[in-house]
Design an enzyme around this catalytic site. Structure first.
Site, PDB file in Angstrom:
ATOM      1  N   LYS A  36       0.802  -1.237   0.000  1.00 11.95           N
ATOM      2  CA  LYS A  36       0.000   0.000   0.000  1.00 11.95           C
ATOM      3  C   LYS A  36       0.829   1.279   0.000  1.00 11.95           C
ATOM      4  O   LYS A  36       0.375   2.306  -0.495  1.00 11.95           O
ATOM      5  CB  LYS A  36      -0.948  -0.001   1.198  1.00 11.95           C
ATOM      6  CG  LYS A  36      -0.232   0.173   2.532  1.00 11.95           C
ATOM      7  CD  LYS A  36      -1.159  -0.087   3.709  1.00 11.95           C
ATOM      8  CE  LYS A  36      -0.436   0.212   5.009  1.00 11.95           C
ATOM      9  NZ  LYS A  36      -1.017  -0.483   6.158  1.00 11.95           N
ATOM     10  N   ARG A 134      -5.814   0.356  17.922  1.00 11.85           N
ATOM     11  CA  ARG A 134      -6.461   0.439  16.625  1.00 11.85           C
ATOM     12  C   ARG A 134      -7.315  -0.824  16.545  1.00 11.85           C
ATOM     13  O   ARG A 134      -8.058  -1.096  17.478  1.00 11.85           O
ATOM     14  CB  ARG A 134      -5.431   0.582  15.491  1.00 11.85           C
ATOM     15  CG  ARG A 134      -6.019   1.281  14.248  1.00 11.85           C
ATOM     16  CD  ARG A 134      -5.003   1.464  13.116  1.00 11.85           C
ATOM     17  NE  ARG A 134      -4.679   0.215  12.439  1.00 11.85           N
ATOM     18  CZ  ARG A 134      -3.853   0.130  11.399  1.00 11.85           C
ATOM     19  NH1 ARG A 134      -3.259   1.221  10.923  1.00 11.85           N
ATOM     20  NH2 ARG A 134      -3.608  -1.033  10.827  1.00 11.85           N
TER      21      ARG A 134
HETATM   22  C1  PLP Z   1       0.104  -0.845   6.832  1.00  9.21           C
HETATM   23  C2  PLP Z   1       0.087  -2.101   7.605  1.00  9.21           C
HETATM   24  C3  PLP Z   1       1.255  -2.887   7.680  1.00  9.21           C
HETATM   25  C4  PLP Z   1       2.580  -2.454   7.093  1.00  9.21           C
HETATM   26  O1  PLP Z   1       3.117  -1.394   7.826  1.00  9.21           O
HETATM   27  P1  PLP Z   1       4.626  -0.866   7.569  1.00  9.21           P
HETATM   28  O2  PLP Z   1       4.904   0.000   8.732  1.00  9.21           O
HETATM   29  O3  PLP Z   1       4.621  -0.133   6.281  1.00  9.21           O
HETATM   30  O4  PLP Z   1       5.492  -2.066   7.533  1.00  9.21           O
HETATM   31  C5  PLP Z   1       1.172  -4.085   8.369  1.00  9.21           C
HETATM   32  N1  PLP Z   1       0.021  -4.475   8.964  1.00  9.21           N
HETATM   33  C6  PLP Z   1      -1.115  -3.742   8.926  1.00  9.21           C
HETATM   34  C7  PLP Z   1      -2.340  -4.242   9.608  1.00  9.21           C
HETATM   35  C8  PLP Z   1      -1.108  -2.525   8.236  1.00  9.21           C
HETATM   36  O5  PLP Z   1      -2.238  -1.799   8.199  1.00  9.21           O
END
Ligand code: PLP
Length: 362
Positions: A36, A134
């Site tokens: 993402k 969260r």
């Molecule tokens: C965005 C996200 C990640 C990845 O996070 P990074 O800090 O970019 O590694 C992993 N798990 C969830 C649930 C996320 O929303």
């Protein structure tokens, strides 16, 4: 055309080699790459799908997963939806994601019914909240955790694939051996109570990778989900650089549209800026001010680092960014192009903005 984001796939591949070495070889975990941060850029995802160390590709948006799920599955990689599914997207979740993260009984009912309709088994990872506040069932809520696990196990068209935690993103809570051990405990408790084996115990995102080097990732944790660590080479718990990675695989370029000597303090009564904020100005005297054609709509000015270290970013409105180039050794002029490294916010917004052209190095 400018502004443009230059994506160096070779450097990203080396970053992926670097995080794979830590996560898989040293940490003994499976590797989930999160797409993402770069809006599931097609060349990036192609490289990730072709990389032998990657086990899962994940995104928070089903729209992104939809763009690569066929290729990923053909290459033997599973796709996973990170954000809890919306009720309105259940059909697409079951269609395009092999696995999804969940915490709501009603959503689980919808997924089970839809999976039955599509004649498939949908894999579910139950989210546990260890205090970042969260998503996830709160770790002290035993009744709800066991209840959700049981609901998934009993559902005909769902499989309880594992459990997971997310930390740092919202509450900025740092993963440690003690909080992650709670996740490991929950995995063991669920396995023994229901006599099942959890395939995945996912210990977090790029803020958990540092624990591997310290030997503090609990044994039971067998997966990490990495976005920023892979894209920008960051350990996001303490901001250290990860070995074998670089932070310049992504370079943002923007063009100067005005360069004039003006005061550093605005003249007249100060109200609020375009975003309703009361600005703060430092008096630097008369300075050389460059305006580049990029703004808050396309990037995050606080998440950009000029490659010319003598340039300061002063601020930005929607479409204009103001820089102090007085101290630079280069005599800039309108038409010149300035280059920047980006942080997470800068990467996310430039990757998302349709006004920023995406190109590939060499
Ligand atoms: C965005 C996200 C990640 C990845 O996070 P990074 O800090 O970019 O590694 C992993 N798990 C969830 C649930 C996320 O929303």
């Amino acid at each position: 055309m400018y502004p443009r984001l230059i994506i160096d796939i070779d450097k990203l591949k080396r970053n992926l080699d670097g995080v794979a070495k830590i996560t898989k070889e040293e940490g003994g975990c499976s590797l989930m790459i999160v797409t993402k941060g770069l809006c599931a850029d097609p060349e990036m995802t192609k490289m990730v799908i072709g990389h032998p160390a990657v086990d899962f590709l994940a995104d928070s948006r089903i729209k992104n997963i939809k763009t690569y799920e066929k290729e990923a599955r053909k290459a033997g990689k599973q796709t996973l939806l990170l954000r809890l599914p919306m009720a309105c997207e259940i059909e697409e979740v079951v269609k395009y994601a092999d696995i999804s993260f969940n915490s709501e009984p009603e959503t689980l009912r919808l997924l089970d019914a839809e999976a039955a309709r599509q004649g498939t088994i949908h894999k579910v990872v139950l989210m546990i909240d260890l205090g970042d506040l969260r998503e996830g069932i709160f770790f002290k809520n035993e009744v709800d955790i066991y209840g959700a696990a049981q609901q998934i196990i009993e559902a005909k068209n769902l499989e309880l694939y594992g459990i997971a935690v997310n930390l740092t993103c919202y509450g900025a809570i740092i993963p440690k051996n003690d909080n992650l051990s709670q996740l490991a405990d929950w995995a063991e408790k669920i396995e023994s109570r229901f006599n099942v084996k959890l395939q995945m115990v996912s210990g977090g995102n790029s803020s958990s990778i540092y624990l591997i080097g310290k030997g503090q990732l609990p044994e039971k944790i067998n997966n990490l989900r990495l976005g920023e660590a892979f894209l920008l080479g960051n350990d996001t718990a303490y901001g250290a650089k990860l070995s074998g990675t670089t932070d310049d695989a992504l370079i943002l370029e923007a063009q100067i549209i005005e360069l004039k000597e003006k005061p550093s303090l605005p003249i007249g009564e100060v109200g609020v800026d375009a975003f309703g904020q009361k600005p703060y100005y430092e008096d630097r005297g008369i300075i050389k001010r460059a305006i580049i054609a990029i703004g808050q709509q396309d990037t995050d000015p606080g998440s950009m680092e000029p490659l010319d270290p003598k340039i300061d970013i002063l601020g930005a409105s929607s479409d204009h960014m103001i820089l102090d180039v007085s101290k630079s050794d280069t005599q800039y002029k309108p038409g010149d192009v300035l280059a920047f490294k980006v942080g997470y916010g800068g990467m996310l917004k430039t990757a998302t903005s349709p006004y920023v052209e995406k190109t590939y190095a060499r």
